[in-house]
Scaffold this motif. Structure first.
Motif, mmCIF file in Angstrom:
data_model
loop_
_atom_site.group_PDB
_atom_site.id
_atom_site.type_symbol
_atom_site.label_atom_id
_atom_site.label_comp_id
_atom_site.label_asym_id
_atom_site.label_seq_id
_atom_site.Cartn_x
_atom_site.Cartn_y
_atom_site.Cartn_z
ATOM 1 N N THR A 130 57.287 28.500 9.674
ATOM 2 C CA THR A 130 58.075 29.727 9.516
ATOM 3 C C THR A 130 58.037 30.554 10.784
ATOM 4 O O THR A 130 59.060 31.094 11.233
ATOM 5 C CB THR A 130 57.533 30.553 8.326
ATOM 6 O OG1 THR A 130 57.591 29.752 7.144
ATOM 7 C CG2 THR A 130 58.334 31.826 8.135
ATOM 8 N N LEU A 131 56.854 30.662 11.392
ATOM 9 C CA LEU A 131 56.716 31.411 12.635
ATOM 10 C C LEU A 131 57.552 30.791 13.754
ATOM 11 O O LEU A 131 58.237 31.500 14.498
ATOM 12 C CB LEU A 131 55.240 31.457 13.068
ATOM 13 C CG LEU A 131 54.328 32.378 12.284
ATOM 14 C CD1 LEU A 131 52.874 32.156 12.708
ATOM 15 C CD2 LEU A 131 54.711 33.837 12.484
ATOM 16 N N LEU A 132 57.494 29.473 13.876
ATOM 17 C CA LEU A 132 58.260 28.781 14.918
ATOM 18 C C LEU A 132 59.758 28.997 14.722
ATOM 19 O O LEU A 132 60.493 29.237 15.690
ATOM 20 C CB LEU A 132 57.933 27.284 14.914
ATOM 21 C CG LEU A 132 56.563 26.909 15.486
ATOM 22 C CD1 LEU A 132 56.210 25.469 15.134
ATOM 23 C CD2 LEU A 132 56.533 27.096 17.010
ATOM 24 N N ALA A 133 60.216 28.937 13.476
ATOM 25 C CA ALA A 133 61.642 29.119 13.194
ATOM 26 C C ALA A 133 62.077 30.554 13.503
ATOM 27 O O ALA A 133 63.144 30.782 14.094
ATOM 28 C CB ALA A 133 61.933 28.776 11.740
ATOM 29 N N GLU A 134 61.264 31.532 13.119
ATOM 30 C CA GLU A 134 61.603 32.939 13.371
ATOM 31 C C GLU A 134 61.612 33.229 14.871
ATOM 32 O O GLU A 134 62.495 33.916 15.389
ATOM 33 C CB GLU A 134 60.593 33.849 12.668
ATOM 34 C CG GLU A 134 61.050 35.280 12.491
ATOM 35 C CD GLU A 134 62.142 35.422 11.439
ATOM 36 O OE1 GLU A 134 63.262 35.805 11.828
ATOM 37 O OE2 GLU A 134 61.878 35.172 10.250
ATOM 38 N N HIS A 135 60.647 32.662 15.567
ATOM 39 C CA HIS A 135 60.575 32.824 17.025
ATOM 40 C C HIS A 135 61.805 32.223 17.695
ATOM 41 O O HIS A 135 62.399 32.814 18.603
ATOM 42 C CB HIS A 135 59.289 32.165 17.535
ATOM 43 C CG HIS A 135 59.097 32.258 19.004
ATOM 44 N ND1 HIS A 135 58.809 31.156 19.784
ATOM 45 C CD2 HIS A 135 59.153 33.308 19.854
ATOM 46 C CE1 HIS A 135 58.699 31.531 21.040
ATOM 47 N NE2 HIS A 135 58.895 32.831 21.122
ATOM 48 N N GLU A 136 62.211 31.046 17.227
ATOM 49 C CA GLU A 136 63.394 30.405 17.795
ATOM 50 C C GLU A 136 64.649 31.250 17.536
ATOM 51 O O GLU A 136 65.515 31.382 18.408
ATOM 52 C CB GLU A 136 63.572 29.010 17.204
ATOM 53 C CG GLU A 136 64.756 28.259 17.808
ATOM 54 C CD GLU A 136 64.859 26.824 17.320
ATOM 55 O OE1 GLU A 136 65.715 26.094 17.849
ATOM 56 O OE2 GLU A 136 64.087 26.431 16.415
ATOM 57 N N THR A 137 64.741 31.844 16.352
ATOM 58 C CA THR A 137 65.885 32.698 16.027
ATOM 59 C C THR A 137 65.971 33.886 16.977
ATOM 60 O O THR A 137 67.068 34.264 17.426
ATOM 61 C CB THR A 137 65.787 33.197 14.573
ATOM 62 O OG1 THR A 137 65.777 32.064 13.695
ATOM 63 C CG2 THR A 137 66.953 34.104 14.215
ATOM 64 N N VAL A 138 64.833 34.479 17.306
ATOM 65 C CA VAL A 138 64.815 35.601 18.259
ATOM 66 C C VAL A 138 65.400 35.153 19.596
ATOM 67 O O VAL A 138 66.216 35.853 20.207
ATOM 68 C CB VAL A 138 63.387 36.159 18.431
ATOM 69 C CG1 VAL A 138 63.341 37.211 19.539
ATOM 70 C CG2 VAL A 138 62.876 36.757 17.118
ATOM 71 N N LEU A 164 68.496 41.057 16.293
ATOM 72 C CA LEU A 164 67.379 40.751 17.202
ATOM 73 C C LEU A 164 66.160 41.585 16.821
ATOM 74 O O LEU A 164 65.047 41.049 16.702
ATOM 75 C CB LEU A 164 67.784 41.032 18.647
ATOM 76 C CG LEU A 164 66.696 40.783 19.701
ATOM 77 C CD1 LEU A 164 66.478 39.290 19.899
ATOM 78 C CD2 LEU A 164 67.056 41.434 21.025
ATOM 79 N N HIS A 165 66.362 42.891 16.617
ATOM 80 C CA HIS A 165 65.238 43.756 16.255
ATOM 81 C C HIS A 165 64.636 43.340 14.916
ATOM 82 O O HIS A 165 63.405 43.309 14.769
ATOM 83 C CB HIS A 165 65.690 45.217 16.198
ATOM 84 C CG HIS A 165 65.835 45.863 17.537
ATOM 85 N ND1 HIS A 165 64.881 45.762 18.527
ATOM 86 C CD2 HIS A 165 66.822 46.633 18.060
ATOM 87 C CE1 HIS A 165 65.259 46.435 19.596
ATOM 88 N NE2 HIS A 165 66.445 46.969 19.349
ATOM 89 N N GLY A 166 65.487 43.004 13.948
ATOM 90 C CA GLY A 166 64.991 42.605 12.633
ATOM 91 C C GLY A 166 64.144 41.346 12.688
ATOM 92 O O GLY A 166 63.028 41.304 12.154
ATOM 93 N N HIS A 167 64.659 40.311 13.358
ATOM 94 C CA HIS A 167 63.907 39.048 13.448
ATOM 95 C C HIS A 167 62.662 39.201 14.315
ATOM 96 O O HIS A 167 61.611 38.621 14.020
ATOM 97 C CB HIS A 167 64.803 37.942 13.995
ATOM 98 C CG HIS A 167 65.773 37.406 12.989
ATOM 99 N ND1 HIS A 167 65.405 36.524 11.998
ATOM 100 C CD2 HIS A 167 67.096 37.657 12.795
ATOM 101 C CE1 HIS A 167 66.451 36.233 11.245
ATOM 102 N NE2 HIS A 167 67.495 36.906 11.707
ATOM 103 N N SER A 168 62.755 39.979 15.381
ATOM 104 C CA SER A 168 61.596 40.197 16.244
ATOM 105 C C SER A 168 60.491 40.907 15.476
ATOM 106 O O SER A 168 59.308 40.549 15.582
ATOM 107 C CB SER A 168 61.996 41.011 17.477
ATOM 108 O OG SER A 168 60.881 41.199 18.332
ATOM 109 N N HIS A 169 60.859 41.908 14.676
ATOM 110 C CA HIS A 169 59.872 42.639 13.889
ATOM 111 C C HIS A 169 59.219 41.713 12.860
ATOM 112 O O HIS A 169 57.989 41.719 12.693
ATOM 113 C CB HIS A 169 60.540 43.817 13.186
ATOM 114 C CG HIS A 169 59.592 44.642 12.360
ATOM 115 N ND1 HIS A 169 58.629 45.454 12.917
ATOM 116 C CD2 HIS A 169 59.456 44.752 11.010
ATOM 117 C CE1 HIS A 169 57.936 46.035 11.947
ATOM 118 N NE2 HIS A 169 58.417 45.627 10.788
#
Length: 200
Positions: A130-138, A164-169
């Motif tokens: 999940t972390l890897l996917a969220e990081h990639e989305t950013v 960007l702000h939402g996924h980064s947070h």
């Protein structure tokens, strides 16, 4: 020393350190108050530290004993703080490019230090996929902002910036919780006595 809620502090420290190292100057960082500070500065290759994490003010007669017996704390060798600050640096650059109508240099996913850190600790991190996917989305959103800067509308840019702000947070919150869980698990494992050998 940098405060955890002020990433710009660390960027300031890192800039001064890089300047000093480039000039061949011996760098001493003051205000080192926690083990996390020690770990962070070790990641930055700083060898001379001053602050309460080293010692409180001493009477002159106590200095000799302190020097003979002092051992520097190990800090937290697994901290992702420096990598996270570097990652957040380009996230801020992307956001500022939307507000100031300027381009910026995008850090590719593979080159981001957080990518390296996540893969290095994948076996210890809960929810690593999940972390890897969220990081990639950013990173994908950062690249889209760079592309839309060329020919897109202000509305498109602000929509992407909000995403960007939402996924980064969410990524930062998820990473913080995963690192806490990782360290809690390591502490529990360390506290458990080793299994006794069967002598039968």
């Amino acid at each position: 020393m940098a405060q955890p809620d002020k990433p710009q502090d660390l960027i300031f420290v890192e800039s001064l350190v890089n300047l000093g190292l480039a000039m061949g100057v011996l760098i001493t960082v003051e205000g080192v108050e926690t083990e996390a500070h020690i770990a962070l500065l070790r990641e930055m290759k700083i060898n001379y530290l001053q602050g309460y994490a080293i010692a409180r003010p001493l009477e002159a007669e106590a200095v000799a004993d302190f020097v003979r017996s002092f051992v520097l704390g190990v800090g937290d060798a697994d901290t992702p703080m420096l990598a996270l600050y570097q990652h957040l640096g380009w996230v801020r650059a992307a956001a500022e490019s939307v507000m100031n109508h300027e381009g910026y240099e995008h850090t590719e996913l593979a080159a981001c230090p957080i990518t390296t850190w996540l893969h290095a600790h994948a076996s210890e991190l809960p929810e690593v996929e999940t972390l890897l996917a969220e990081h990639e989305t950013v990173h994908i959103l950062g690249r889209e902002i760079l592309q839309v800067r060329q020919s897109g509308t202000r509305e498109e840019l602000h929509r992407l910036l909000g995403q960007l702000h939402g996924h980064s947070h969410r990524f930062q919150e998820g990473l913080g919780q995963a690192v806490k869980d990782m360290r809690d698990n390591a502490a529990v494992a360390k506290a458990q006595p080793p299994p006794s050998e069967n002598t039968h």
